[in-house]
Design a protein around this motif. Structure first.
Motif, PDB file in Angstrom:
ATOM      1  N   GLU A  99       0.710  -1.187   0.135  1.00 24.00           N
ATOM      2  CA  GLU A  99       0.061   0.092   0.086  1.00 24.00           C
ATOM      3  C   GLU A  99       0.908   1.107   0.040  1.00 24.00           C
ATOM      4  OE1 GLU A  99      -2.279  -0.197   3.438  1.00 24.00           O
ATOM      5  OE2 GLU A  99      -0.820   0.843   4.724  1.00 24.00           O
ATOM      6  N   ARG A 100       0.367   2.308  -0.754  1.00 25.62           N
ATOM      7  CA  ARG A 100       1.052   3.509  -0.613  1.00 25.62           C
ATOM      8  C   ARG A 100       0.256   4.890  -0.684  1.00 25.62           C
ATOM      9  NH1 ARG A 100       1.367   1.056  -5.641  1.00 25.62           N
ATOM     10  NH2 ARG A 100       0.533   2.481  -7.410  1.00 25.62           N
ATOM     11  N   TRP A 101       0.699   5.951  -0.333  1.00 30.79           N
ATOM     12  CA  TRP A 101      -0.154   7.188  -0.575  1.00 30.79           C
ATOM     13  C   TRP A 101       0.250   7.909  -1.866  1.00 30.79           C
ATOM     14  CZ3 TRP A 101      -3.608   8.404   3.131  1.00 30.79           C
ATOM     15  CH2 TRP A 101      -3.469   8.052   4.359  1.00 30.79           C
ATOM     16  N   GLN A 102      -0.980   8.284  -2.378  1.00 34.88           N
ATOM     17  CA  GLN A 102      -0.738   8.961  -3.611  1.00 34.88           C
ATOM     18  C   GLN A 102      -1.624  10.318  -3.732  1.00 34.88           C
ATOM     19  OE1 GLN A 102      -1.626   5.913  -6.728  1.00 34.88           O
ATOM     20  NE2 GLN A 102       0.603   5.755  -7.234  1.00 34.88           N
ATOM     21  N   VAL A 103      -1.284  11.221  -4.721  1.00 32.19           N
ATOM     22  CA  VAL A 103      -1.921  12.427  -4.592  1.00 32.19           C
ATOM     23  C   VAL A 103      -3.320  12.467  -5.467  1.00 32.19           C
ATOM     24  CG1 VAL A 103      -2.037  14.881  -5.472  1.00 32.19           C
ATOM     25  CG2 VAL A 103       0.306  13.793  -4.699  1.00 32.19           C
TER      26      VAL A 103
END
Length: 388
Positions: free
Chosen positions: A376-380
């Motif tokens: 999982e990762r954070w994106q704009v």
């Protein structure tokens, strides 16, 4: 509650007890029996015996000893002719009474089935002060066109200024509008502002204009001497800026379905600085989340200026990149708002290289958490300028 005699007479109802007497008389007539007359309250026995003896002596021999009284028929119901006036009055009263009953029933049913309508608001009289129906947008356009033509002049081409002013002035008005016919000046920008309605369909429009007086280079003097000063050059000191803002109040009026300029304008000053800003409280920060997502924000702004944002934005999010000629100097700061969940926000300060200079700007960035089967990762998910 028992009804009175008057009410019974109006409604055509019998008197109290009269119905029972009528039934008794009808039954007696049907059985052919006579109703015995009422006996007096007290009878003298000696008088009764004398009367009986006298009757026996006077009767013939063939007559029976005892004579039974002959039954006397009585009429159980007597029809009494009624005056036509009283009958008519009773019918009229009965009709009025029933009409009132029906009217009350209809009014009650209407109040239950049909809701009451709210009264229509009474329109306030139009005094001309702040009338909401004034064509504000058209007044701003007219005043802006007027100021652009009014403050731009060229003594070599006065007809161009006059033609532009004629389109927004009343028919037959003086198109010079106070200009002496000398000099040259350019209008770089016009910004219409507030419209203040007045009486008789008039209004005042505040317009800001960026003007720049033209300075002509003097021609060289004959024989190689010093050049003579130009007669059309404005007498301005070197400390004055080449371009500056001024304010103009333009009077307009609504006539013939249009808004036109109704008179000469007035130049007013423009504040040199704005008022003191209120104290705005920012959101509480989350330093741990900001450190965790700082690389994500930096990669986004690099791609934002490079022309490819699909690889750094969340699925389904499309953000147009910046135009060519703008490069990223770096993300000066990144502060994440305190919060929780899969959607977070923060504030980024970014330095750009544009036009041979560096320019720092502020952005609000919205992040979303994207998860797959193994990571999982954070994106704009969105970006806007300013902090508001």
């Amino acid at each position: 509650m028992p009804l009175g005699p008057t009410t019974r007479r109006i409604l055509g109802l019998p008197e109290a007890g009269e119905w029972e007497q009528k039934k008794a008389r009808a039954k007696a007539k049907k059985n052919k029996t006579a109703i015995p007359p009422q006996q007096p309250a007290t009878v003298n026995p000696w008088e009764a015996a004398a009367a009986q003896l006298k009757a026996e002596q006077a009767a013939p021999a063939s007559a029976p000893a005892l004579l039974e009284p002959t039954p006397r028929e009585s009429t159980p119901w007597t029809t009494v002719e009624e005056r036509s006036g009283s009958a008519f009055a009773r019918r009229i009263g009965r009709g009025i009474l029933w009409a009132l009953v029906v009217l009350l029933v209809l009014v009650g049913a209407k109040s239950l089935l049909l809701p009451k309508k709210a009264p229509a608001p009474i329109a306030a009289p139009n005094t001309g002060q702040g009338a909401p129906d004034y064509p504000t947008a058209e007044a701003q356009v007219t005043a802006g066109r007027f100021v652009r033509a009014y403050l731009a002049w060229d003594e070599k081409d006065p007809a161009a200024r006059a033609a532009q002013l004629a389109a927004v002035l009343p028919e037959g008005a003086d198109t010079s509008v106070g200009w002496s016919g000398k000099g040259r000046q350019d209008v770089l920008a016009v910004e219409p502002g507030a419209v203040t309605p007045a009486t008789q369909q008039q209004a005042r429009v505040r317009v800001l204009a960026l003007i720049r007086p033209a300075v002509e280079t003097p021609a060289p003097a004959p024989g190689g001497g010093q050049p003579a000063p130009s007669q059309s050059a404005p007498a301005s000191s070197p400390a004055e800026p080449s371009a500056y803002w001024i304010g103009v109040d333009v009077p307009v009026v609504q006539a013939g379905g249009r808004v036109i300029v109704s008179g000469q304008p007035g130049i007013v000053g423009v504040p040199a600085k704005g008022p003191k800003a209120p104290e705005l409280k920012g959101p509480e920060g989350d330093s741990a989340f900001a450190q965790h997502t700082s690389d994500t924000v930096a990669r986004f702004f690099k791609a934002f200026a490079g022309g490819d944002t699909e690889s750094v934005t969340a699925p389904g999010i499309s953000l147009p990149p910046l135009p060519a000629g703008i490069t990223l100097t770096g993300v000066t700061s990144w502060t994440a708002d305190k919060g929780s969940g899969s959607d977070r926000s923060g504030t980024a300060r970014v330095s750009w290289q544009i036009g041979g200079a560096q320019l720092e700007q502020t952005y609000r960035v919205r992040l979303t958490r994207v998860a797959s089967a193994d990571a999982e990762r954070w994106q704009v998910a969105g970006v806007t300028g300013s902090t508001a």
